[in-house]
Structures are given as C-alpha cells and as structure tokens.
Design a protein around this motif. Structure first.
Motif, PDB file in Angstrom:
ATOM      1  N   ARG A   1      50.521  -3.449  28.590  1.00  0.00           N
ATOM      2  CA  ARG A   1      50.730  -4.202  29.831  1.00  0.00           C
ATOM      3  C   ARG A   1      50.389  -5.670  29.581  1.00  0.00           C
ATOM      4  O   ARG A   1      49.360  -5.981  28.983  1.00  0.00           O
ATOM      5  N   TYR A   2      51.280  -6.536  30.059  1.00  0.00           N
ATOM      6  CA  TYR A   2      51.138  -7.977  29.818  1.00  0.00           C
ATOM      7  C   TYR A   2      50.876  -8.728  31.118  1.00  0.00           C
ATOM      8  O   TYR A   2      51.147  -8.222  32.214  1.00  0.00           O
ATOM      9  N   ASP A   3      50.390  -9.952  30.985  1.00  0.00           N
ATOM     10  CA  ASP A   3      50.028 -10.757  32.161  1.00  0.00           C
ATOM     11  C   ASP A   3      51.235 -11.247  32.956  1.00  0.00           C
ATOM     12  O   ASP A   3      51.076 -11.797  34.045  1.00  0.00           O
ATOM     13  N   ASN A   4      52.454 -11.042  32.465  1.00  0.00           N
ATOM     14  CA  ASN A   4      53.645 -11.408  33.239  1.00  0.00           C
ATOM     15  C   ASN A   4      54.258 -10.186  33.930  1.00  0.00           C
ATOM     16  O   ASN A   4      55.419 -10.187  34.296  1.00  0.00           O
ATOM     17  N   ASP A   5      53.468  -9.129  34.082  1.00  0.00           N
ATOM     18  CA  ASP A   5      53.840  -7.882  34.764  1.00  0.00           C
ATOM     19  C   ASP A   5      54.842  -7.027  33.995  1.00  0.00           C
ATOM     20  O   ASP A   5      55.410  -6.099  34.550  1.00  0.00           O
ATOM     21  N   THR A   6      55.073  -7.299  32.731  1.00  0.00           N
ATOM     22  CA  THR A   6      55.938  -6.429  31.944  1.00  0.00           C
ATOM     23  C   THR A   6      55.113  -5.303  31.326  1.00  0.00           C
ATOM     24  O   THR A   6      53.913  -5.459  31.070  1.00  0.00           O
ATOM     25  N   VAL A   7      55.776  -4.183  31.129  1.00  0.00           N
ATOM     26  CA  VAL A   7      55.155  -3.007  30.522  1.00  0.00           C
ATOM     27  C   VAL A   7      56.051  -2.569  29.373  1.00  0.00           C
ATOM     28  O   VAL A   7      57.262  -2.445  29.533  1.00  0.00           O
ATOM     29  N   ASP A   8      55.467  -2.348  28.223  1.00  0.00           N
ATOM     30  CA  ASP A   8      56.194  -1.918  27.038  1.00  0.00           C
ATOM     31  C   ASP A   8      55.647  -0.563  26.620  1.00  0.00           C
ATOM     32  O   ASP A   8      54.455  -0.428  26.353  1.00  0.00           O
ATOM     33  N   THR A   9      56.524   0.450  26.588  1.00  0.00           N
ATOM     34  CA  THR A   9      56.123   1.788  26.172  1.00  0.00           C
ATOM     35  C   THR A   9      56.697   2.062  24.791  1.00  0.00           C
ATOM     36  O   THR A   9      57.886   1.871  24.559  1.00  0.00           O
ATOM     37  N   ARG A  10      55.844   2.510  23.897  1.00  0.00           N
ATOM     38  CA  ARG A  10      56.257   2.810  22.529  1.00  0.00           C
ATOM     39  C   ARG A  10      55.841   4.229  22.177  1.00  0.00           C
ATOM     40  O   ARG A  10      54.740   4.657  22.534  1.00  0.00           O
ATOM     41  N   ILE A  11      56.727   4.934  21.492  1.00  0.00           N
ATOM     42  CA  ILE A  11      56.440   6.294  21.042  1.00  0.00           C
ATOM     43  C   ILE A  11      56.405   6.287  19.519  1.00  0.00           C
ATOM     44  O   ILE A  11      57.327   5.797  18.863  1.00  0.00           O
ATOM     45  N   TYR A  12      55.330   6.840  18.969  1.00  0.00           N
ATOM     46  CA  TYR A  12      55.180   6.930  17.520  1.00  0.00           C
ATOM     47  C   TYR A  12      55.090   8.402  17.136  1.00  0.00           C
ATOM     48  O   TYR A  12      54.336   9.159  17.754  1.00  0.00           O
ATOM     49  N   LEU A  13      55.875   8.805  16.136  1.00  0.00           N
ATOM     50  CA  LEU A  13      55.797  10.146  15.568  1.00  0.00           C
ATOM     51  C   LEU A  13      55.135  10.023  14.210  1.00  0.00           C
ATOM     52  O   LEU A  13      55.396   9.070  13.470  1.00  0.00           O
ATOM     53  N   SER A  14      54.279  10.978  13.879  1.00  0.00           N
ATOM     54  CA  SER A  14      53.632  10.930  12.572  1.00  0.00           C
ATOM     55  C   SER A  14      53.318  12.342  12.103  1.00  0.00           C
ATOM     56  O   SER A  14      53.210  13.282  12.891  1.00  0.00           O
ATOM     57  N   CYS A  15      53.172  12.471  10.790  1.00  0.00           N
ATOM     58  CA  CYS A  15      52.870  13.749  10.167  1.00  0.00           C
ATOM     59  C   CYS A  15      51.417  14.119  10.450  1.00  0.00           C
ATOM     60  O   CYS A  15      50.538  13.262  10.455  1.00  0.00           O
ATOM     61  N   GLY A  16      51.188  15.419  10.671  1.00  0.00           N
ATOM     62  CA  GLY A  16      49.830  15.900  10.875  1.00  0.00           C
ATOM     63  C   GLY A  16      49.045  16.010   9.576  1.00  0.00           C
ATOM     64  O   GLY A  16      47.847  16.246   9.588  1.00  0.00           O
ATOM     65  N   GLN A  17      49.720  15.854   8.449  1.00  0.00           N
ATOM     66  CA  GLN A  17      49.100  15.859   7.131  1.00  0.00           C
ATOM     67  C   GLN A  17      49.187  14.435   6.571  1.00  0.00           C
ATOM     68  O   GLN A  17      49.956  13.618   7.071  1.00  0.00           O
ATOM     69  N   PRO A  18      48.464  14.152   5.522  1.00  0.00           N
ATOM     70  CA  PRO A  18      48.450  12.779   5.001  1.00  0.00           C
ATOM     71  C   PRO A  18      49.627  12.425   4.086  1.00  0.00           C
ATOM     72  O   PRO A  18      49.465  11.688   3.133  1.00  0.00           O
ATOM     73  N   CYS A  19      50.852  12.915   4.364  1.00  0.00           N
ATOM     74  CA  CYS A  19      51.986  12.534   3.509  1.00  0.00           C
ATOM     75  C   CYS A  19      52.416  11.098   3.793  1.00  0.00           C
ATOM     76  O   CYS A  19      53.125  10.493   3.003  1.00  0.00           O
ATOM     77  N   GLY A  20      52.017  10.552   4.942  1.00  0.00           N
ATOM     78  CA  GLY A  20      52.282   9.156   5.233  1.00  0.00           C
ATOM     79  C   GLY A  20      53.483   8.884   6.124  1.00  0.00           C
ATOM     80  O   GLY A  20      53.736   7.742   6.487  1.00  0.00           O
ATOM     81  N   TRP A  21      54.246   9.931   6.501  1.00  0.00           N
ATOM     82  CA  TRP A  21      55.437   9.715   7.323  1.00  0.00           C
ATOM     83  C   TRP A  21      55.045   9.301   8.732  1.00  0.00           C
ATOM     84  O   TRP A  21      54.171   9.880   9.359  1.00  0.00           O
ATOM     85  N   THR A  22      55.683   8.264   9.222  1.00  0.00           N
ATOM     86  CA  THR A  22      55.527   7.825  10.607  1.00  0.00           C
ATOM     87  C   THR A  22      56.771   7.032  10.985  1.00  0.00           C
ATOM     88  O   THR A  22      57.420   6.437  10.131  1.00  0.00           O
ATOM     89  N   THR A  23      57.099   7.053  12.271  1.00  0.00           N
ATOM     90  CA  THR A  23      58.234   6.298  12.760  1.00  0.00           C
ATOM     91  C   THR A  23      58.027   5.977  14.232  1.00  0.00           C
ATOM     92  O   THR A  23      57.298   6.674  14.929  1.00  0.00           O
ATOM     93  N   GLN A  24      58.647   4.910  14.673  1.00  0.00           N
ATOM     94  CA  GLN A  24      58.644   4.569  16.091  1.00  0.00           C
ATOM     95  C   GLN A  24      59.992   4.975  16.653  1.00  0.00           C
ATOM     96  O   GLN A  24      61.030   4.746  16.030  1.00  0.00           O
ATOM     97  N   VAL A  25      59.994   5.625  17.813  1.00  0.00           N
ATOM     98  CA  VAL A  25      61.233   6.069  18.446  1.00  0.00           C
ATOM     99  C   VAL A  25      61.285   5.556  19.876  1.00  0.00           C
ATOM    100  O   VAL A  25      60.270   5.173  20.454  1.00  0.00           O
ATOM    101  N   ALA A  26      62.470   5.581  20.452  1.00  0.00           N
ATOM    102  CA  ALA A  26      62.640   5.147  21.838  1.00  0.00           C
ATOM    103  C   ALA A  26      62.139   6.240  22.785  1.00  0.00           C
ATOM    104  O   ALA A  26      62.351   7.421  22.536  1.00  0.00           O
TER     105      ALA A  26
END
Length: 78
Positions: free
Chosen positions: A36-61
C-alpha cells in the motif's frame, strides 16, 4: 512529482494453491504480498516457490481461480 512511498505491506501464505515445483516436482507454496502506497494505490503480488531448497521461484499475476496461472503439476497453464 516524487514517486509514491510505501506505507505498509503484508504477506500471507495462500492455502488454496496445491501446485508442484516444475524443476524438482516437490510441493510448491504460494505467497500473496500486498503493498500500500501513500497515493492510495495497492499492488498485489503473488510469488510461487518450491518447498525444498532447489531454488525455483516465480512471480505470477493474481487471479481468482486459485491456480495463479499454473496447473496442479506446476506447469504454466495453457
């Protein structure tokens, strides 16, 4: 005009995501971050990641299906 300033952020695990990591096939997790920003905008981000330490992660809509653009097998949805 200066860029908007971040005034708050929250992060929560999305318990409706049941995908798998496309790299190692282990269960993946989804996290929603709301900024949430001081100009009343809200940005929602979704991140997917592996439950193990293989390192996979991505941001999705954000969507309302619970799949977040990925199939249950962790592959990008058609």
């Amino acid at each position: 005009m200066p860029p908007p300033r971040l005034i708050s952020s929250t992060a929560a695990e999305l318990l409706t995501f049941f995908g798998k990591c496309p790299q190692c096939r282990y269960s993946a997790t989804a996290t929603e971050t709301v900024l949430r920003y001081d100009n009343d905008t809200v940005d929602t981000r979704i991140y997917l990641s592996c439950g193990q330490p293989c390192g996979w992660t991505t941001q999705v809509a954000p969507d309302h299906t619970g799949s977040y653009g990925f199939t249950a097998a962790g592959q990008p949805a058609p």
